[in-house]
Design a protein around this motif. Structure first.
Motif, PDB file in Angstrom:
ATOM      1  N   THR A 187       0.737  -1.260   0.066  1.00 28.33           N
ATOM      2  CA  THR A 187      -0.005  -0.068  -0.062  1.00 28.33           C
ATOM      3  C   THR A 187       0.905   1.207   0.049  1.00 28.33           C
ATOM      4  N   GLU A 188       1.865   1.180   1.010  1.00 28.37           N
ATOM      5  CA  GLU A 188       2.680   2.458   1.097  1.00 28.37           C
ATOM      6  C   GLU A 188       3.540   2.744  -0.346  1.00 28.37           C
ATOM      7  N   PHE A 189       3.825   1.623  -1.030  1.00 28.04           N
ATOM      8  CA  PHE A 189       4.886   1.926  -2.217  1.00 28.04           C
ATOM      9  C   PHE A 189       3.997   1.415  -3.445  1.00 28.04           C
ATOM     10  N   ALA A 190       2.802   1.615  -3.305  1.00 27.46           N
ATOM     11  CA  ALA A 190       1.991   1.118  -4.594  1.00 27.46           C
ATOM     12  C   ALA A 190       2.288   1.843  -5.973  1.00 27.46           C
ATOM     13  N   ASP A 191       2.826   2.872  -5.803  1.00 32.12           N
ATOM     14  CA  ASP A 191       3.164   3.533  -7.231  1.00 32.12           C
ATOM     15  C   ASP A 191       4.407   3.143  -7.588  1.00 32.12           C
ATOM     16  N   ALA A 192       5.445   2.507  -6.964  1.00 31.94           N
ATOM     17  CA  ALA A 192       6.554   2.096  -7.243  1.00 31.94           C
ATOM     18  C   ALA A 192       6.659   0.749  -7.732  1.00 31.94           C
ATOM     19  N   PRO A 199       4.925  -1.246  -9.879  1.00 28.42           N
ATOM     20  CA  PRO A 199       4.970  -1.709 -11.139  1.00 28.42           C
ATOM     21  C   PRO A 199       6.434  -1.534 -11.658  1.00 28.42           C
TER      22      PRO A 199
END
Length: 282
Positions: free
Chosen positions: A173-178, A180
């Protein structure tokens, strides 16, 4: 910052036709943390984390057969030969027992165990994280699925499946953008050599399926060991890791809440600090 991380020494050992790459960081006069990769990692995977260690200990990184700059052929690999490769590196660097402290992550912990089984006289202390050391059908079936995906050139699907198991929900959740981008880099790391990753998985699966033959020898290992387990580890649940700690006569277990398979990625400051405190203890 990564541009500033450079090994003081790097080289290759040649063992029975196989080239194994290693990198040494530090001053050559301090205790050494020898880091053993997870299944899909390489030496570069650790660079951003080295500042947690280098002020206190030297670091030795290396690529297994099939990883990074080491030989990546398509023949059967084995955990036993990986331990032989590690000892060849220790010989090349002329490292003495009192300097050598092993830290293994997942697959790396299995290689740590094999190294201790045959070469405990070369090791001061050891840390195992995310470790499985028993015959487990669920793990074998999961490994076979991964091998099939890789053999079908679907490293992307394998990476998607892997990331849901090795990281906690908090981390995802915390690093969802990273996530992928991390998955993409993993796939690119093994582009055109998916076979090598399949061979590494195959080697650890075979070793674990036959591991009972070594149990009595593990029980004779007197090296001090710290087992680090993520309380939310879905790939190797903590109850497996508790059994590992109970198997070795001088092993302790430490669990991290809200952490999954790789504490060194999810809570690096604490995991490395706990590890160094243990490795440097008298």
């Amino acid at each position: 910052m990564l541009d500033e991380i450079k090994p003081a020494l790097e080289g290759t050992v040649h063992v029975k036709g196989v080239d194994i790459h290693y990198e040494y960081f530090g001053e050559r006069g301090r205790p050494v943390m020898v880091i053993l990769n997870g299944v899909a990692m390489e030496t570069l995977s650790w660079y951003r984390l080295l500042p947690n260690v280098l002020p206190i200990m030297d670091v030795l990184l290396w690529d297994y057969r099939g990883q990074g700059q080491s030989t990546a052929d398509d023949v059967p690999y084995s955990v036993e030969e990986a331990a032989d490769h590690l000892v060849a590196i220790l010989d090349a660097l002329q490292l003495e027992k009192h300097q050598v402290n092993l830290l293994g992550v997942s697959t790396g912990s299995i290689i740590v165990a094999e190294t201790l089984r045959r070469f405990q006289h070369r090791v001061n202390r050891a840390v195992m994280s995310g470790v499985l050391l028993q015959k487990a059908l669920s793990f074998k079936l999961d490994s076979e699925f991964g091998i099939r995906m890789l053999r079908e050139n679907r490293a992307d699907m394998w990476a998607d499946s892997l990331y849901t198991k090795i990281f906690s929900d908090r981390f995802l959740t915390e690093f969802a953008d990273a996530i992928p981008a991390m998955q993409y880099m993993l796939v690119m790391r093994y582009k055109n050599k998916e076979h090598a990753l399949a061979r590494i998985i195959e080697a650890q699966s075979h070793y674990l399926w036959e591991i009972e033959q070594y149990r009595s020898q593990f029980e004779e290992v007197t090296t001090p060991i710290l087992v680090l387990a993520g309380a939310e580890d879905k790939l190797v649940p903590p109850f497996y890791q508790k059994r590992v700690a109970a198997m070795f006569p001088r092993a302790d277990l430490k669990q991290y809440p809200e952490c999954a398979h790789i504490p060194f990625f999810e809570t690096p400051v604490r995991a490395f600090a706990d590890s160094m405190r243990f490795l440097l203890a008298k």
